[in-house]
Motif scaffolding. Structure first.
Motif, mmCIF file in Angstrom:
data_model
loop_
_atom_site.group_PDB
_atom_site.id
_atom_site.type_symbol
_atom_site.label_atom_id
_atom_site.label_comp_id
_atom_site.label_asym_id
_atom_site.label_seq_id
_atom_site.Cartn_x
_atom_site.Cartn_y
_atom_site.Cartn_z
ATOM 1 N N LEU A 90 -21.575 12.019 51.054
ATOM 2 C CA LEU A 90 -20.431 12.728 51.609
ATOM 3 C C LEU A 90 -19.760 13.606 50.557
ATOM 4 C CD1 LEU A 90 -18.752 9.920 53.778
ATOM 5 C CD2 LEU A 90 -20.248 11.771 54.549
ATOM 6 N N SER A 91 -19.665 13.093 49.343
ATOM 7 C CA SER A 91 -19.010 13.840 48.267
ATOM 8 C C SER A 91 -19.775 15.108 47.904
ATOM 9 C CB SER A 91 -18.874 12.955 47.021
ATOM 10 O OG SER A 91 -18.134 11.788 47.306
ATOM 11 N N GLU A 92 -21.073 15.089 48.132
ATOM 12 C CA GLU A 92 -21.904 16.226 47.748
ATOM 13 C C GLU A 92 -22.007 17.297 48.824
ATOM 14 O OE1 GLU A 92 -25.506 14.206 46.857
ATOM 15 O OE2 GLU A 92 -24.733 13.335 44.975
ATOM 16 N N GLN A 93 -21.370 17.097 49.981
ATOM 17 C CA GLN A 93 -21.390 18.122 51.022
ATOM 18 C C GLN A 93 -20.712 19.388 50.512
ATOM 19 O OE1 GLN A 93 -23.056 17.656 54.096
ATOM 20 N NE2 GLN A 93 -23.734 15.901 52.881
ATOM 21 N N LYS A 94 -21.256 20.537 50.859
ATOM 22 C CA LYS A 94 -20.795 21.798 50.258
ATOM 23 C C LYS A 94 -19.349 22.149 50.626
ATOM 24 C CE LYS A 94 -22.690 24.680 54.007
ATOM 25 N NZ LYS A 94 -23.561 25.835 54.318
ATOM 26 N N ASN A 95 -18.880 21.676 51.767
ATOM 27 C CA ASN A 95 -17.517 22.015 52.179
ATOM 28 C C ASN A 95 -16.467 21.033 51.661
ATOM 29 O OD1 ASN A 95 -18.369 24.258 53.737
ATOM 30 N ND2 ASN A 95 -18.958 22.866 55.414
ATOM 31 N N VAL A 96 -16.906 19.983 50.983
ATOM 32 C CA VAL A 96 -15.982 18.964 50.475
ATOM 33 C C VAL A 96 -15.427 19.396 49.121
ATOM 34 C CG1 VAL A 96 -15.762 16.588 49.685
ATOM 35 C CG2 VAL A 96 -17.083 17.089 51.749
ATOM 36 N N LYS A 97 -14.124 19.436 49.023
ATOM 37 C CA LYS A 97 -13.460 19.830 47.774
ATOM 38 C C LYS A 97 -13.217 18.631 46.871
ATOM 39 C CE LYS A 97 -9.409 22.377 46.101
ATOM 40 N NZ LYS A 97 -8.168 23.084 46.529
ATOM 41 N N TRP A 98 -12.752 17.535 47.450
ATOM 42 C CA TRP A 98 -12.513 16.314 46.682
ATOM 43 C C TRP A 98 -12.613 15.108 47.603
ATOM 44 C CZ3 TRP A 98 -8.540 13.746 48.914
ATOM 45 C CH2 TRP A 98 -7.532 14.482 49.534
ATOM 46 N N THR A 99 -12.835 13.961 47.019
ATOM 47 C CA THR A 99 -12.869 12.689 47.761
ATOM 48 C C THR A 99 -12.142 11.619 46.963
ATOM 49 O OG1 THR A 99 -14.991 12.074 46.770
ATOM 50 C CG2 THR A 99 -15.058 13.209 48.909
ATOM 51 N N ILE A 100 -11.581 10.677 47.666
ATOM 52 C CA ILE A 100 -10.925 9.518 47.038
ATOM 53 C C ILE A 100 -11.525 8.261 47.644
ATOM 54 C CG2 ILE A 100 -8.765 8.288 46.651
ATOM 55 C CD1 ILE A 100 -7.288 10.933 47.011
ATOM 56 N N PRO A 101 -12.337 7.530 46.893
ATOM 57 C CA PRO A 101 -12.874 6.267 47.421
ATOM 58 C C PRO A 101 -11.820 5.166 47.358
ATOM 59 C CG PRO A 101 -13.629 6.615 45.179
ATOM 60 C CD PRO A 101 -12.822 7.832 45.539
ATOM 61 N N ILE A 102 -11.829 4.285 48.333
ATOM 62 C CA ILE A 102 -10.865 3.185 48.398
ATOM 63 C C ILE A 102 -11.610 1.897 48.691
ATOM 64 C CG2 ILE A 102 -8.964 2.189 49.732
ATOM 65 C CD1 ILE A 102 -7.917 4.979 50.182
ATOM 66 N N SER A 103 -11.289 0.868 47.911
ATOM 67 C CA SER A 103 -11.878 -0.445 48.125
ATOM 68 C C SER A 103 -10.753 -1.457 48.312
ATOM 69 C CB SER A 103 -12.743 -0.845 46.919
ATOM 70 O OG SER A 103 -13.341 -2.100 47.127
ATOM 71 N N LEU A 104 -10.775 -2.152 49.434
ATOM 72 C CA LEU A 104 -9.743 -3.123 49.761
ATOM 73 C C LEU A 104 -10.337 -4.521 49.843
ATOM 74 C CD1 LEU A 104 -8.053 -1.098 52.652
ATOM 75 C CD2 LEU A 104 -7.224 -1.300 50.309
ATOM 76 N N GLY A 105 -9.473 -5.523 49.858
ATOM 77 C CA GLY A 105 -9.950 -6.895 50.027
ATOM 78 C C GLY A 105 -9.266 -7.903 49.135
ATOM 79 N N ASP A 106 -8.609 -7.432 48.060
ATOM 80 C CA ASP A 106 -7.902 -8.341 47.156
ATOM 81 C C ASP A 106 -6.398 -8.132 47.274
ATOM 82 O OD1 ASP A 106 -10.238 -9.495 46.115
ATOM 83 O OD2 ASP A 106 -10.522 -7.817 44.754
#
Length: 419
Positions: A90-106
Motif C-alpha cells: 500500500l505504501s508503494e502505490q504511486k498516489n500515496v504520499k505518506w502512511t502511518i502504520p498503527i499497532s494496537l493490543g497493549d
C-alpha cells in the motif's frame, strides 16, 4: 415615554432585591442555555476534527464505524490484523504520499498503547489540520522510548525520564506486564482534545521486542539481550491499521476500490469524514437531549420571572390604583409593567453572557486539560444571537401576562385592598 422609563427605573430600584433575583434567574438560564449549546456544538466540531487531512483509514475487513472506533478513538478491537507486506504494498502505490502504520493490543494502566513510527508525529493532523506538538521532550528514537499524551502525563504524574511498564492486552494485571523491558518517557505531547491525549506511543520495533518469545515462555529478560538478536526480530509481522495520505484527493475513490478488492487479504478502506458523520448520527439522541435540557432550563427561568412578577404585582395593586387616580390610563400601566419585565429580561441576558464568557476565559485551559474539551473564546455566533433574541422575545411575551392583569385592575379594586 421618558416619564414611563424613569418611573420603571425608580420602581425597580425600590424593589431591587426582587429585581436582582429575577435578573439572576434569567442570567443563569441564559448562561446554561448558551453554555450547553457551546458544549454541544464544540463537542460535535471536536468530534468531527479528531482526525483531519487523512484521506483513508485501512484495516481488516470490517464495518467503517468499527474501524474508525478502534483505529482513531481506541475503542474496541480489530477483527483481524494486516500483514506487514500488505502495508508495504500500500505504501508503494504511486498516489500515496505518506502512511502511518498503527499497532494496537497493549495498554498501560488503562491507557491504550499505540505502536507506530515517527511518521505519526510528522503527518498526523487534528482539528483544522493542526500538527501534533510537544509540550516537553521529543519523539522516540531508541527502541525502548515512549511518547505519552497530555492526559496520561497529567493523571499518572509522569515526567521526562520516568520509566513505565506496558501490559499485554487491555487489562493491566501483574502477570500480563512486560516488566522486564521498561520504557523511558522521552516526550509529552501538548493537549489536543482528541484520543491522542490518552495514548502511549512506542515504536513498532518495540512492540515486536516485548513480545519476542511471549507465547513460548522464552521472552527476553532484559534490554541487554536485544543486541544479540538480529534486527529481523523487530520488523513487524502484522499491524492493526494504516492511515493514508494521498498526493491528490482525486485518487481517493480509486485507491479505496483497489484496497477493498485487494486480492491477498480482505481489507476495508474508509474515508474518515464519512465514518465520523455516520458515527455522530448514531449519537444524535444525546445531541437532541442536550437541546431539550437547554430549552427546559430557559422555560424554568422564564417561569421563575413570571412568578416573581405576579407576586410583586399583587403587592403593588395600591401603587397601580394611585397611578390610576393621578390620571394614568390602564394601557399606560400595562406598558409600565411590560417595560420593567423587558428591562429585567435584557439585563439578565447581558449578565448571563458576561458570566458565560468570564467562565470560558477563566476555565479554558482547565477544560482542555481536564476534559479535553476545547471551547474557543470567540464572539457570539449568529445562532447564539438568535438564541438571545428568542430569550428576549419569550421574556417579553411572558411579561404580557402580568401587564394584562394590571390593565384590568380597577381603581376601586386598588383602593379597597386590605393590608
Amino acid at each position: 415615554m421618558k416619564t414611563m422609563i424613569l418611573l420603571a427605573w425608580q420602581s425597580l430600584l425600590n424593589r431591587r432585591a426582587t429585581a436582582l433575583l429575577t435578573i439572576l434567574t434569567v442570567a443563569i438560564s441564559t448562561t446554561l442555555l448558551l453554555g450547553v449549546e457551546k458544549v454541544r456544538t464544540q463537542t460535535k466540531a471536536s468530534f468531527a476534527q479528531t482526525i483531519s487531512d487523512t484521506d483513508l483509514i485501512v484495516g481488516a475487513r470490517s464495518g467503517q464505524v468499527n474501524l474508525l472506533l478502534y483505529s482513531i478513538f481506541r475503542i474496541g478491537n480489530a477483527t483481524n490484523n494486516i500483514d506487514w507486506k500488505t502495508y508495504q504494498t500500500l505504501s508503494e502505490q504511486k498516489n500515496v504520499k505518506w502512511t502511518i502504520p498503527i499497532s494496537l493490543g497493549d495498554s498501560h494502566q488503562g491507557f491504550r498503547v499505540i505502536g507506530t513510527n515517527q511518521d505519526y508525529f510528522r503527518h498526523y493532523r487534528y482539528g483544522s489540520k493542526q500538527p501534533l506538538s510537544f509540550s516537553q521532550g521529543e519523539m522516540f528514537h531508541g527502541l525502548f522510548e515512549t511518547v505519552i499524551g497530555s492526559e496520561v502525563a497529567r493523571k499518572l504524574g509522569y515526567q521526562l525520564g520516568d520509566k513505565i511498564i506496558i501490559a499485554h492486552g487491555i487489562s493491566d494485571k501483574a502477570f500480563t506486564r512486560h516488566d522486564n523491558l521498561p520504557f523511558v518517557v522521552t516526550g509529552i505531547l501538548a493537549p489536543t482534545g482528541t484520543p491522542v491525549d490518552r495514548s502511549v506511543h512506542v515504536s513498532l520495533g518495540a512492540i515486536e521486542a516485548i513480545h519476542v518469545g511471549w507465547g513460548t515462555g522464552t521472552r527476553l529478560t532484559n534490554a541487554s539481550q536485544i543486541g544479540a538478536l538480529d534486527q529481523q526480530y523487530f520488523e513487524p509481522k502484522q499491524i492493526t491499521a494504516v492511515l493514508v495520505g494521498l498526493n491528490s484527493k482525486i485518487h481517493t475513490f480509486a485507491l479505496q476500490r483497489f484496497i477493498n478488492n485487494f486480492p491477498d487479504e480482505p481489507l476495508s478502506a474508509i474515508m474518515p469524514g464519512v465514518a465520523l458523520h455516520e458515527l455522530w448520527g448514531m449519537m444524535s439522541v444525546a445531541e437532541q437531549a442536550l437541546m431539550v435540557v437547554s430549552v427546559f432550563v430557559v422555560i424554568a427561568g422564564l417561569l421563575g420571572m413570571l412568578s416573581s412578577l405576579l407576586t410583586s404585582l399583587n403587592e403593588r395593586r395600591r401603587e397601580m390604583a394611585i397611578l390610576r387616580a393621578t390620571g394614568a390610563r390602564p394601557g399606560w400601566i400595562a406598558g409600565l409593567l411590560f417595560l420593567e419585565a423587558s428591562v429585567l429580561t435584557l439585563t439578565g441576558i447581558v449578565t448571563g453572557m458576561g458570566l458565560l464568557y468570564s467562565g470560558l476565559w477563566l476555565c479554558h485551559d482547565w477544560l482542555l486539560e481536564t476534559f479535553g474539551l476545547f471551547l474557543p473564546f470567540s464572539p457570539p455566533s449568529i445562532y447564539e444571537w438568535i438564541l438571545m433574541g428568542l430569550i428576549l422575545s419569550a421574556g417579553m411575551l411572558t411579561s404580557l401576562i402580568p401587564a394584562l392583569r394590571a390593565y384590568h385592575f380597577s381603581l376601586a379594586d386598588g383602593m379597597t385592598i386590605r393590608i
